[in-house]
Design a protein around this motif. Structure first.
Motif, PDB file in Angstrom:
ATOM      1  N   THR A  25       0.851  -1.186   0.000  1.00  0.00           N
ATOM      2  CA  THR A  25       0.000   0.000   0.000  1.00  0.00           C
ATOM      3  C   THR A  25       0.889   1.239   0.000  1.00  0.00           C
ATOM      4  OG1 THR A  25      -0.119   0.101   2.434  1.00  0.00           O
ATOM      5  CG2 THR A  25      -1.811  -1.189   1.298  1.00  0.00           C
ATOM      6  N   PRO A  26       0.386   2.375  -0.480  1.00  0.00           N
ATOM      7  CA  PRO A  26       1.191   3.604  -0.473  1.00  0.00           C
ATOM      8  C   PRO A  26       1.619   3.986   0.937  1.00  0.00           C
ATOM      9  CG  PRO A  26      -0.743   3.847  -1.869  1.00  0.00           C
ATOM     10  CD  PRO A  26      -0.933   2.567  -1.111  1.00  0.00           C
ATOM     11  N   GLU A  27       2.764   4.646   1.025  1.00  0.00           N
ATOM     12  CA  GLU A  27       3.349   5.006   2.312  1.00  0.00           C
ATOM     13  C   GLU A  27       2.628   6.196   2.963  1.00  0.00           C
ATOM     14  OE1 GLU A  27       5.572   3.247   3.705  1.00  0.00           O
ATOM     15  OE2 GLU A  27       6.347   2.038   2.044  1.00  0.00           O
ATOM     16  N   THR A  28       2.766   6.259   4.292  1.00  0.00           N
ATOM     17  CA  THR A  28       2.233   7.412   5.039  1.00  0.00           C
ATOM     18  C   THR A  28       3.285   8.056   5.936  1.00  0.00           C
ATOM     19  OG1 THR A  28       1.456   5.967   6.834  1.00  0.00           O
ATOM     20  CG2 THR A  28      -0.118   6.493   5.079  1.00  0.00           C
ATOM     21  N   SER A  29       4.345   7.319   6.233  1.00  0.00           N
ATOM     22  CA  SER A  29       5.359   7.890   7.133  1.00  0.00           C
ATOM     23  C   SER A  29       6.762   7.394   6.785  1.00  0.00           C
ATOM     24  CB  SER A  29       5.029   7.527   8.584  1.00  0.00           C
ATOM     25  OG  SER A  29       4.936   6.113   8.744  1.00  0.00           O
ATOM     26  N   HIS A  30       7.009   7.159   5.529  1.00  0.00           N
ATOM     27  CA  HIS A  30       8.318   6.671   5.095  1.00  0.00           C
ATOM     28  C   HIS A  30       9.352   7.799   5.219  1.00  0.00           C
ATOM     29  CE1 HIS A  30      11.466   4.985   2.500  1.00  0.00           C
ATOM     30  NE2 HIS A  30      10.883   3.812   2.668  1.00  0.00           N
ATOM     31  N   PRO A  31      10.552   7.500   5.766  1.00  0.00           N
ATOM     32  CA  PRO A  31      11.563   8.554   5.958  1.00  0.00           C
ATOM     33  C   PRO A  31      12.006   9.244   4.670  1.00  0.00           C
ATOM     34  CG  PRO A  31      12.510   6.358   6.296  1.00  0.00           C
ATOM     35  CD  PRO A  31      11.024   6.190   6.243  1.00  0.00           C
ATOM     36  N   LYS A  32      11.946   8.541   3.543  1.00  0.00           N
ATOM     37  CA  LYS A  32      12.352   9.129   2.272  1.00  0.00           C
ATOM     38  C   LYS A  32      11.159   9.460   1.370  1.00  0.00           C
ATOM     39  CE  LYS A  32      16.921   6.950   2.030  1.00  0.00           C
ATOM     40  NZ  LYS A  32      17.824   6.065   1.229  1.00  0.00           N
ATOM     41  N   LEU A  33      10.154   8.588   1.370  1.00  0.00           N
ATOM     42  CA  LEU A  33       9.024   8.766   0.454  1.00  0.00           C
ATOM     43  C   LEU A  33       7.921   9.643   1.026  1.00  0.00           C
ATOM     44  CD1 LEU A  33       8.761   5.080  -0.840  1.00  0.00           C
ATOM     45  CD2 LEU A  33       9.946   7.002  -1.909  1.00  0.00           C
ATOM     46  N   GLY A  34       7.905   9.771   2.344  1.00  0.00           N
ATOM     47  CA  GLY A  34       6.895  10.622   2.972  1.00  0.00           C
ATOM     48  C   GLY A  34       5.499  10.054   2.841  1.00  0.00           C
ATOM     49  N   GLN A  37       2.408   9.248   0.516  1.00  0.00           N
ATOM     50  CA  GLN A  37       2.064   9.045  -0.881  1.00  0.00           C
ATOM     51  C   GLN A  37       0.549   9.085  -1.079  1.00  0.00           C
ATOM     52  OE1 GLN A  37       4.099   5.216  -1.443  1.00  0.00           O
ATOM     53  NE2 GLN A  37       5.665   6.267  -2.655  1.00  0.00           N
ATOM     54  N   PRO A  38       0.098   9.477  -2.268  1.00  0.00           N
ATOM     55  CA  PRO A  38      -1.338   9.496  -2.547  1.00  0.00           C
ATOM     56  C   PRO A  38      -1.996   8.150  -2.261  1.00  0.00           C
ATOM     57  CG  PRO A  38      -0.147  10.613  -4.295  1.00  0.00           C
ATOM     58  CD  PRO A  38       0.885   9.993  -3.413  1.00  0.00           C
ATOM     59  N   PHE A  39      -3.143   8.197  -1.613  1.00  0.00           N
ATOM     60  CA  PHE A  39      -3.944   7.043  -1.210  1.00  0.00           C
ATOM     61  C   PHE A  39      -3.327   6.269  -0.047  1.00  0.00           C
ATOM     62  CE2 PHE A  39      -5.078   7.756  -5.682  1.00  0.00           C
ATOM     63  CZ  PHE A  39      -6.450   7.913  -5.561  1.00  0.00           C
ATOM     64  N   GLY A  40      -2.183   6.732   0.468  1.00  0.00           N
ATOM     65  CA  GLY A  40      -1.605   6.111   1.654  1.00  0.00           C
ATOM     66  C   GLY A  40      -2.485   6.304   2.876  1.00  0.00           C
ATOM     67  N   PRO A  41      -2.913   7.542   3.169  1.00  0.00           N
ATOM     68  CA  PRO A  41      -3.797   7.761   4.323  1.00  0.00           C
ATOM     69  C   PRO A  41      -5.107   6.987   4.217  1.00  0.00           C
ATOM     70  CG  PRO A  41      -2.825   9.836   3.603  1.00  0.00           C
ATOM     71  CD  PRO A  41      -2.469   8.814   2.561  1.00  0.00           C
ATOM     72  N   GLU A  42      -5.637   6.868   2.997  1.00  0.00           N
ATOM     73  CA  GLU A  42      -6.884   6.118   2.822  1.00  0.00           C
ATOM     74  C   GLU A  42      -6.680   4.636   3.148  1.00  0.00           C
ATOM     75  OE1 GLU A  42      -7.213   9.591  -0.119  1.00  0.00           O
ATOM     76  OE2 GLU A  42      -5.658   8.351   0.809  1.00  0.00           O
ATOM     77  N   PHE A  44       4.925   2.929  -6.418  1.00  0.00           N
ATOM     78  CA  PHE A  44       3.995   4.026  -6.652  1.00  0.00           C
ATOM     79  C   PHE A  44       4.747   5.260  -7.158  1.00  0.00           C
ATOM     80  CE2 PHE A  44       2.156   1.338  -3.336  1.00  0.00           C
ATOM     81  CZ  PHE A  44       0.931   1.031  -3.915  1.00  0.00           C
ATOM     82  N   HIS A  45       4.103   6.008  -8.045  1.00  0.00           N
ATOM     83  CA  HIS A  45       4.723   7.170  -8.666  1.00  0.00           C
ATOM     84  C   HIS A  45       3.861   8.410  -8.425  1.00  0.00           C
ATOM     85  CE1 HIS A  45       7.793   4.882 -11.052  1.00  0.00           C
ATOM     86  NE2 HIS A  45       6.950   3.905 -10.741  1.00  0.00           N
ATOM     87  N   PRO A  46       4.106   9.096  -7.310  1.00  0.00           N
ATOM     88  CA  PRO A  46       3.299  10.274  -6.970  1.00  0.00           C
ATOM     89  C   PRO A  46       3.289  11.342  -8.046  1.00  0.00           C
ATOM     90  CG  PRO A  46       4.632   9.600  -5.094  1.00  0.00           C
ATOM     91  CD  PRO A  46       5.103   8.797  -6.271  1.00  0.00           C
ATOM     92  N   GLU A  47       4.363  11.417  -8.838  1.00  0.00           N
ATOM     93  CA  GLU A  47       4.417  12.445  -9.876  1.00  0.00           C
ATOM     94  C   GLU A  47       3.304  12.253 -10.906  1.00  0.00           C
ATOM     95  OE1 GLU A  47       7.073   9.065 -11.266  1.00  0.00           O
ATOM     96  OE2 GLU A  47       6.695  10.160  -9.389  1.00  0.00           O
TER      97      GLU A  47
END
Length: 281
Positions: free
Chosen positions: A91-100, A102-107, A201-204
């Motif tokens: 699943t997309p990240e919500t607290s990754h030290p590098k990725l921060g 990501q969209p749909f991570g909080p969901e 995942f590609h937030p861009e």
């Protein structure tokens, strides 16, 4: 003699007719039984079934400590607090030290949190391979009140199938099918073209689709003849993503509503002539 012979023939005919009736009954009974048995098979043949559907494998009851992320939870296992990484999904990240974040991570995190916190029974099922990853986290399939959390996340379009390391691949075929359905519906992470890919995942891509990452470089690539306003009957959206790819979306495209148009087109032919392509399927 003639009377005796006639009497004997009549008696024989009566006996044969009396015996013939019971002989039909088993055949009729067997046919009815066969229909009853094969009917469920015909029904099930219309549904997708998997070899893993009826395994009835043992599950280990655990107590929830907390939900960490969309694909990670913390539980009490064998008297110790352990982090559990859900097998075969990401699943997309919500607290990754590098990725921060990501969209749909909080969901995804919120969805998993609700499932595991509201469950009266939380269980783990291990595969036949290693039970831990390189970070010493437990690797398992997580069940909340009998429903596998991985399946729920894939059905909601909040996870992708990933980290497939044999022999821990028990449900990969089923997961692939669930992912395909969500992708075809263009829900969750699949609602933005190219956001979820095989390598992550590609937030861009999400930013390009929503228009929140407009840069001078991107703007310079927009054709100078771009109309300032939408013309009547011209409802095809042209978008240039962060990679500089020109993509057009018709109203039938699953990404249409989320796409920030940078140019309007009146036809697909016009979009193609301007250097735009259709979205990938």
């Amino acid at each position: 003699m003639n009377k005796r012979m006639l009497t004997a023939m009549l008696t024989a005919l009566l006996l044969l007719s009396g015996c013939s009736q019971p002989l039909m009954s088993p055949a009729t009974s067997n046919q009815d039984t066969a229909t009853t048995v094969t009917s469920p098979d015909k029904t099930n043949s219309k549904q997708t079934t998997y070899p893993t559907d009826d395994l009835n494998l043992p599950r280990v009851p655990v107590e929830l400590v907390k939900s960490i992320d969309g694909d990670t939870i913390s539980v009490m296992f064998e008297g110790k607090k352990e982090n559990v990484r859900m097998l075969l999904i990401d699943t997309p990240e919500t607290s990754h030290p590098k990725l921060g974040v990501q969209p749909f991570g909080p969901e995804a995190k919120s969805y998993t949190k609700e499932l595991v916190e509201q469950a009266k029974k939380l269980e783990l099922e291990f595969d036949i391979g290693p039970n831990r990853d390189k970070y010493s986290r437990l690797l398992a399939y997580v069940y909340a009140d009998g429903k596998m959390v991985q399946e729920s996340l894939l059905e909601q379009g909040l996870a992708r199938v990933a980290y497939i390391y044999p022999p821990n691949t028990r449900y990969v075929d089923k997961f692939d099918d669930l992912q395909r359905i969500s992708r075809n519906k263009a829900i969750g992470i699949w609602s933005v073209e190219n956001y979820a890919q095989e390598d992550g995942f590609h937030p861009e891509e999400h930013e390009g689709a929503t228009g929140s990452n407009s840069t001078s470089t991107t703007a310079s690539k927009v054709p100078t003849e771009k109309p300032q306003k939408q013309q009547q009957g011209c409802n095809i959206k042209g978008n240039i993503n962060s990679k500089g790819e020109k993509i057009y979306h018709t109203p039938d495209s699953p990404y249409y509503e989320r796409t920030k148009q940078e140019q309007w087109f009146c036809s697909e032919k016009e979009a193609v002539q301007a250097g735009f392509r259709a979205p990938l399927k």
